[in-house]
Enzyme design. Structure first.
Site, short mmCIF file in Angstrom:
data_model
loop_
_atom_site.label_atom_id
_atom_site.label_comp_id
_atom_site.label_asym_id
_atom_site.label_seq_id
_atom_site.Cartn_x
_atom_site.Cartn_y
_atom_site.Cartn_z
N ASP A 126 43.05 -22.53 29.62
CA ASP A 126 42.66 -22.11 28.27
C ASP A 126 41.71 -20.93 28.31
OD1 ASP A 126 42.51 -22.06 25.51
OD2 ASP A 126 41.05 -23.68 25.40
N CYS A 157 62.97 -16.76 22.53
CA CYS A 157 63.93 -17.75 22.06
C CYS A 157 65.01 -17.07 21.23
CB CYS A 157 63.23 -18.83 21.24
SG CYS A 157 62.54 -18.25 19.68
N CYS A 187 66.26 -18.74 15.93
CA CYS A 187 67.14 -19.45 15.00
C CYS A 187 66.48 -19.65 13.64
CB CYS A 187 67.57 -20.79 15.58
SG CYS A 187 66.23 -22.01 15.69
N CYS A 208 61.88 -23.24 13.07
CA CYS A 208 60.44 -23.53 12.98
C CYS A 208 59.83 -22.90 11.73
CB CYS A 208 59.73 -23.08 14.25
SG CYS A 208 59.95 -21.34 14.69
N CYS A 262 58.10 -25.09 8.68
CA CYS A 262 56.65 -25.00 8.54
C CYS A 262 56.27 -24.88 7.06
CB CYS A 262 56.13 -23.77 9.29
SG CYS A 262 54.34 -23.51 9.13
N CYS A 272 47.67 -22.16 8.43
CA CYS A 272 48.27 -23.21 9.27
C CYS A 272 47.62 -24.57 8.99
CB CYS A 272 48.10 -22.83 10.73
SG CYS A 272 48.68 -24.07 11.89
N CYS A 305 56.61 -27.59 13.68
CA CYS A 305 57.38 -26.51 14.29
C CYS A 305 57.92 -26.90 15.66
CB CYS A 305 56.55 -25.24 14.37
SG CYS A 305 55.08 -25.34 15.43
N CYS A 316 62.39 -27.82 16.66
CA CYS A 316 62.97 -26.84 17.59
C CYS A 316 64.18 -27.40 18.33
CB CYS A 316 61.90 -26.41 18.59
SG CYS A 316 62.49 -25.21 19.80
#
Length: 285
Positions: free
Chosen positions: A105, A159, A162, A165, A169, A178, A209, A213
């Site tokens: 992190d 990705c 598509c 997500c 959301c 968020c 999300c 997927c």
């Protein structure tokens, strides 16, 4: 002649830890953001070093939960620190001429970009790395060395876009609104923010999300998504209550992912949810 790090030499050490999602890349291929973290450890950011990227799967099949899946097991920073404590001495023994430092992190590099370069997965529209076996339910950590490697970086792939997500959301992947960020916001919330937390029915985080997927659907179908690592399969707390948080001792609370925002933030969210779910008082006759 300088020692070289290679995956063939490192892989047995990682397999002994139960890890199967990792990659090795040159340090020079990474995006450096906090170079001072390397300098503090005596490694030059310009060194011909290497980065061992690792993905730690954390998914557990707890269904009756009111928080994000990543917060069900203990905080991964502690799990990663324990891993470094075991793995780094073995690397130093195998490669006595090198320095090895672990990060999770709070890192000198862009971890998601480095994970994609390492071949761990592809970049998802929700901002997470998507792996084949575990979807996005992985924590990223790395060990950086001043030893070079002959491993080559992979092309960074994205990705298929598509749109699943973004459609699922509640705020369309807008990070400024968020729902997960709202549960982590300290202090008072606006009435609209309170309603958003109640609608999400989560005291901490949001997994929408990730759940929607196609990578997650495939990993669930294949039966590979669950974590095999003891650090994420023990001491699980899938559902919080205000009473549980209030009575949790400081040492135990400090081991949870939500501890960094303090008890009051979690308690505020729980009180919002418990108020929403409390039965209506009966009218007096």
């Amino acid at each position: 002649m300088a020692e070289f790090l290679s995956l063939s030499a490192i892989a047995p050490l990682l397999a002994a830890e139960g890890l199967d999602c990792f990659g090795l890349i040159p340090l020079s291929a990474c995006r450096l953001g906090r170079a001072y973290l390397l300098e503090r450890q005596g490694i030059s950011p310009n060194a011909e070093g290497s980065v061992l990227m690792m993905a730690l799967p954390y998914y557990t099949p707890a269904e009756k939960r009111n928080l994000s899946r990543y917060a069900i097991p203990p905080d991964y920073h502690h799990v990663a620190a324990d891993l470094f404590g075991r793995l780094i001495p073995r690397l130093r023994e195998a490669f006595p001429g090198g320095q090895f430092v672990g990060f999770a992190d709070h890192s000198p590099i862009d971890e998601r970009h480095a994970a994609a370069l390492s071949g761990l997965g592809v970049m998802g529209d929700h901002g997470l790395i998507l792996t084949q076996r575990y979807s996005s339910y992985v924590f990223l950590c790395e060990i950086i060395s001043d030893l070079p490697t002959d491993a080559l970086p992979h092309p960074v792939e994205e990705c298929a876009h598509c749109g699943a997500c973004a459609r699922a959301c509640p705020v369309g992947l807008d990070k400024t609104r968020c729902r997960s960020a709202l549960t982590q916001k300290k202090g008072d919330l606006t009435p609209e923010e309170e309603e958003a937390i109640r609608e999400g029915d989560s005291a901490w985080g949001c997994d929408i999300c990730q759940e929607i997927c196609p990578f997650t659907a495939r990993a669930l179908t294949d039966g590979t998504i669950c974590s095999p690592l003891p650090g994420f399969t023990e001491h699980l707390v899938p559902r919080l209550t205000a009473e549980l948080i209030e009575n949790m001792d400081d040492d135990t609370f400090a081991l949870r992912a939500y501890a960094w925002r303090g008890r009051e933030t979690v308690l505020r969210n729980l009180r919002l949810l418990e108020k929403e779910n409390s039965p209506c008082p009966q009218m007096k006759k």
